[in-house]
Motif scaffolding. Structure first.
Motif, PDB file in Angstrom:
ATOM      1  N   ASP A  69       0.809  -1.225   0.000  1.00  0.00           N
ATOM      2  CA  ASP A  69       0.000   0.000   0.000  1.00  0.00           C
ATOM      3  C   ASP A  69       0.842   1.275   0.000  1.00  0.00           C
ATOM      4  OD1 ASP A  69      -2.547   0.878  -0.417  1.00  0.00           O
ATOM      5  OD2 ASP A  69      -3.190   0.758   1.681  1.00  0.00           O
ATOM      6  N   VAL A  70       2.110   1.179  -0.439  1.00  0.00           N
ATOM      7  CA  VAL A  70       2.996   2.326  -0.558  1.00  0.00           C
ATOM      8  C   VAL A  70       3.111   2.695  -2.032  1.00  0.00           C
ATOM      9  CG1 VAL A  70       5.383   3.150  -0.300  1.00  0.00           C
ATOM     10  CG2 VAL A  70       4.321   1.788   1.514  1.00  0.00           C
ATOM     11  N   VAL A  71       2.920   3.981  -2.328  1.00  0.00           N
ATOM     12  CA  VAL A  71       3.020   4.476  -3.705  1.00  0.00           C
ATOM     13  C   VAL A  71       3.856   5.758  -3.691  1.00  0.00           C
ATOM     14  CG1 VAL A  71       1.724   5.316  -5.713  1.00  0.00           C
ATOM     15  CG2 VAL A  71       0.749   3.516  -4.289  1.00  0.00           C
ATOM     16  N   TYR A  72       4.781   5.854  -4.657  1.00  0.00           N
ATOM     17  CA  TYR A  72       5.558   7.073  -4.858  1.00  0.00           C
ATOM     18  C   TYR A  72       4.951   7.819  -6.038  1.00  0.00           C
ATOM     19  CZ  TYR A  72       9.043   5.299  -1.653  1.00  0.00           C
ATOM     20  OH  TYR A  72       9.675   4.851  -0.535  1.00  0.00           O
ATOM     21  N   ILE A  73       4.683   9.093  -5.861  1.00  0.00           N
ATOM     22  CA  ILE A  73       4.007   9.912  -6.864  1.00  0.00           C
ATOM     23  C   ILE A  73       4.944  11.012  -7.349  1.00  0.00           C
ATOM     24  CG2 ILE A  73       2.079  11.517  -7.283  1.00  0.00           C
ATOM     25  CD1 ILE A  73       0.935   8.833  -6.673  1.00  0.00           C
ATOM     26  N   TYR A  74       4.937  11.243  -8.673  1.00  0.00           N
ATOM     27  CA  TYR A  74       5.569  12.419  -9.269  1.00  0.00           C
ATOM     28  C   TYR A  74       4.517  13.075 -10.141  1.00  0.00           C
ATOM     29  CZ  TYR A  74       8.277  15.421 -12.327  1.00  0.00           C
ATOM     30  OH  TYR A  74       8.746  16.509 -13.016  1.00  0.00           O
ATOM     31  N   HIS A  75       4.344  14.389 -10.001  1.00  0.00           N
ATOM     32  CA  HIS A  75       3.341  15.107 -10.794  1.00  0.00           C
ATOM     33  C   HIS A  75       3.895  16.486 -11.143  1.00  0.00           C
ATOM     34  CE1 HIS A  75      -1.203  16.379 -11.140  1.00  0.00           C
ATOM     35  NE2 HIS A  75      -0.616  16.306 -12.305  1.00  0.00           N
ATOM     36  N   ASN A  76       3.940  16.766 -12.431  1.00  0.00           N
ATOM     37  CA  ASN A  76       4.367  18.069 -12.944  1.00  0.00           C
ATOM     38  C   ASN A  76       3.135  18.696 -13.588  1.00  0.00           C
ATOM     39  OD1 ASN A  76       6.582  19.146 -15.618  1.00  0.00           O
ATOM     40  ND2 ASN A  76       6.034  20.233 -13.779  1.00  0.00           N
ATOM     41  N   PHE A  77       2.783  19.913 -13.160  1.00  0.00           N
ATOM     42  CA  PHE A  77       1.535  20.537 -13.613  1.00  0.00           C
ATOM     43  C   PHE A  77       1.655  22.049 -13.552  1.00  0.00           C
ATOM     44  CE2 PHE A  77       1.356  19.468  -9.143  1.00  0.00           C
ATOM     45  CZ  PHE A  77       0.950  20.640  -8.539  1.00  0.00           C
ATOM     46  N   TYR A  78       0.659  22.704 -14.125  1.00  0.00           N
ATOM     47  CA  TYR A  78       0.580  24.157 -14.084  1.00  0.00           C
ATOM     48  C   TYR A  78      -0.473  24.599 -13.079  1.00  0.00           C
ATOM     49  CZ  TYR A  78       3.083  24.446 -18.572  1.00  0.00           C
ATOM     50  OH  TYR A  78       4.013  24.351 -19.578  1.00  0.00           O
ATOM     51  N   LEU A  79      -0.144  25.658 -12.329  1.00  0.00           N
ATOM     52  CA  LEU A  79      -1.124  26.402 -11.555  1.00  0.00           C
ATOM     53  C   LEU A  79      -1.301  27.730 -12.266  1.00  0.00           C
ATOM     54  CD1 LEU A  79      -0.002  25.931  -7.817  1.00  0.00           C
ATOM     55  CD2 LEU A  79      -1.786  24.701  -9.060  1.00  0.00           C
ATOM     56  N   LYS A  80      -2.512  28.270 -12.199  1.00  0.00           N
ATOM     57  CA  LYS A  80      -2.801  29.529 -12.880  1.00  0.00           C
ATOM     58  C   LYS A  80      -3.447  30.499 -11.902  1.00  0.00           C
ATOM     59  CE  LYS A  80      -4.650  31.203 -17.253  1.00  0.00           C
ATOM     60  NZ  LYS A  80      -5.224  30.816 -18.532  1.00  0.00           N
ATOM     61  N   ALA A 108       6.208  21.018  -9.672  1.00  0.00           N
ATOM     62  CA  ALA A 108       6.544  19.600  -9.611  1.00  0.00           C
ATOM     63  C   ALA A 108       6.441  19.190  -8.153  1.00  0.00           C
ATOM     64  CB  ALA A 108       7.941  19.348 -10.140  1.00  0.00           C
ATOM     65  N   VAL A 109       5.749  18.101  -7.917  1.00  0.00           N
ATOM     66  CA  VAL A 109       5.639  17.563  -6.571  1.00  0.00           C
ATOM     67  C   VAL A 109       5.990  16.083  -6.615  1.00  0.00           C
ATOM     68  CG1 VAL A 109       3.879  19.211  -5.784  1.00  0.00           C
ATOM     69  CG2 VAL A 109       3.148  17.064  -6.780  1.00  0.00           C
ATOM     70  N   CYS A 110       6.604  15.613  -5.569  1.00  0.00           N
ATOM     71  CA  CYS A 110       6.795  14.177  -5.415  1.00  0.00           C
ATOM     72  C   CYS A 110       6.682  13.853  -3.932  1.00  0.00           C
ATOM     73  CB  CYS A 110       8.114  13.700  -6.014  1.00  0.00           C
ATOM     74  SG  CYS A 110       9.583  14.542  -5.459  1.00  0.00           S
ATOM     75  N   TYR A 111       6.110  12.706  -3.675  1.00  0.00           N
ATOM     76  CA  TYR A 111       5.836  12.328  -2.300  1.00  0.00           C
ATOM     77  C   TYR A 111       5.508  10.849  -2.236  1.00  0.00           C
ATOM     78  CZ  TYR A 111       1.289  13.409  -4.347  1.00  0.00           C
ATOM     79  OH  TYR A 111       0.218  13.482  -5.198  1.00  0.00           O
ATOM     80  N   LYS A 112       5.566  10.340  -1.028  1.00  0.00           N
ATOM     81  CA  LYS A 112       5.252   8.944  -0.755  1.00  0.00           C
ATOM     82  C   LYS A 112       3.882   8.901  -0.091  1.00  0.00           C
ATOM     83  CE  LYS A 112       6.882   5.236   2.288  1.00  0.00           C
ATOM     84  NZ  LYS A 112       7.907   4.923   3.300  1.00  0.00           N
ATOM     85  N   TYR A 114       1.027   6.287   1.824  1.00  0.00           N
ATOM     86  CA  TYR A 114       0.737   4.993   2.433  1.00  0.00           C
ATOM     87  C   TYR A 114      -0.755   4.972   2.700  1.00  0.00           C
ATOM     88  CZ  TYR A 114       0.278   1.227   5.757  1.00  0.00           C
ATOM     89  OH  TYR A 114      -0.137   0.085   6.395  1.00  0.00           O
ATOM     90  N   ALA A 115      -1.416   3.954   2.174  1.00  0.00           N
ATOM     91  CA  ALA A 115      -2.873   3.818   2.313  1.00  0.00           C
ATOM     92  C   ALA A 115      -3.591   5.083   1.832  1.00  0.00           C
ATOM     93  CB  ALA A 115      -3.252   3.482   3.750  1.00  0.00           C
ATOM     94  N   GLY A 116      -3.036   5.714   0.779  1.00  0.00           N
ATOM     95  CA  GLY A 116      -3.677   6.869   0.173  1.00  0.00           C
ATOM     96  C   GLY A 116      -3.367   8.208   0.822  1.00  0.00           C
ATOM     97  N   ALA A 117      -2.643   8.216   1.939  1.00  0.00           N
ATOM     98  CA  ALA A 117      -2.311   9.469   2.633  1.00  0.00           C
ATOM     99  C   ALA A 117      -0.840   9.808   2.405  1.00  0.00           C
ATOM    100  CB  ALA A 117      -2.588   9.339   4.129  1.00  0.00           C
ATOM    101  N   ILE A 118      -0.551  11.101   2.254  1.00  0.00           N
ATOM    102  CA  ILE A 118       0.834  11.534   2.066  1.00  0.00           C
ATOM    103  C   ILE A 118       1.596  11.326   3.369  1.00  0.00           C
ATOM    104  CG2 ILE A 118       2.341  13.513   1.625  1.00  0.00           C
ATOM    105  CD1 ILE A 118       0.212  14.634  -0.242  1.00  0.00           C
ATOM    106  N   GLU A 119       2.740  10.667   3.264  1.00  0.00           N
ATOM    107  CA  GLU A 119       3.600  10.415   4.418  1.00  0.00           C
ATOM    108  C   GLU A 119       4.466  11.636   4.713  1.00  0.00           C
ATOM    109  OE1 GLU A 119       4.279   6.882   6.137  1.00  0.00           O
ATOM    110  OE2 GLU A 119       2.205   7.475   5.743  1.00  0.00           O
ATOM    111  N   GLU A 120       4.805  11.823   5.970  1.00  0.00           N
ATOM    112  CA  GLU A 120       5.672  12.937   6.357  1.00  0.00           C
ATOM    113  C   GLU A 120       7.129  12.650   6.044  1.00  0.00           C
ATOM    114  OE1 GLU A 120       5.082  14.630  10.218  1.00  0.00           O
ATOM    115  OE2 GLU A 120       2.929  14.280  10.120  1.00  0.00           O
TER     116      GLU A 120
END
Length: 163
Positions: A69-80, A108-112, A114-120
Motif C-alpha cells: 500500500d505504498v506508492v511514490y508519486i511524481y506530478h508536474n503541472f501548471y497552476l494559474k 513539480a511535486v513528489c511524495y510517498k 501509504y494507504a492513500g495518505a501523504i507520508e511525512e
C-alpha cells in the motif's frame, strides 16, 4: 447596452477554460489531487502572492507502486492565477475565473503515500516556479531530487514509469 459579439465569446471562453481546468482536476486520481492541493496550499500561503492560484493542467505524471500500500508519486503541472485575492475561501474555478495576464506556475511535486495518505517521511517535495523562469537545470534538479526520494527506499526511478 448590449455587449459586442466578441465580448460574449471572450466571456464564454473564460468560463469554459475555468470549467475545463476544474474538470481536469476532478478527473485526477485522489493520490494526485492531494499533491496538487499541497502545492496550491504552499503557493497561496506565500506572502508575495497576491491572487489565488488553482490547478490548470497536468504536464507529466508517474507513480510507482512499491507494494504494501505504498506508492511514490511524481506530478508536474501548471497552476494559474485567478481573479480572486489570495486567501479566498472555497476558491474553486467556478467562483474564481482564471487571469490570462499572469504567467503560469510550473509545479513539480513528489511524495510517498501509504494507504492513500501523504507520508511525512520522506518529506514531500514541492517546487513551483513561474513558467518563463524555469530552466532545464531546474527541471533536471527536480527530477534528480524526486528520484533520490524513491531510491532511498530501494524503489526504481519515479520517471522510469510514465503513466
Amino acid at each position: 447596452m448590449p455587449l459586442p459579439p466578441f465580448a460574449l465569446l471572450l466571456a464564454a471562453g473564460v468560463l469554459l477554460s475555468s470549467a475545463d481546468a476544474q474538470s481536469s482536476f476532478s478527473k485526477l486520481p485522489d493520490s494526485y489531487k492531494k499533491g496538487v492541493e499541497l502545492a496550491e496550499k504552499n503557493v497561496n500561503a506565500h506572502e508575495g502572492v497576491q491572487h489565488h492560484f488553482l490547478f490548470f493542467k497536468t504536464i507529466q505524471k508517474s507513480q510507482i507502486d512499491a507494494g504494501f500500500d505504498v506508492v511514490y508519486i511524481y506530478h508536474n503541472f501548471y497552476l494559474k492565477a485567478t481573479k480572486c485575492k489570495r486567501g479566498t475561501e472555497n476558491a474553486g474555478a467556478t467562483t474564481c475565473a482564471f487571469r490570462n495576464d499572469r504567467p503560469l506556475l510550473n509545479c513539480a511535486v513528489c511524495y510517498k503515500t501509504y494507504a492513500g495518505a501523504i507520508e511525512e517521511e520522506p518529506k514531500p517535495f514541492v517546487s513551483c516556479v513561474h513558467k518563463p523562469a524555469l530552466t532545464e537545470d531546474m527541471t533536471k534538479d527536480r527530477i534528480e531530487h524526486c528520484n533520490k526520494m524513491g531510491y532511498s527506499s530501494g524503489s526504481p526511478t519515479l520517471l522510469a514509469v510514465i503513466s
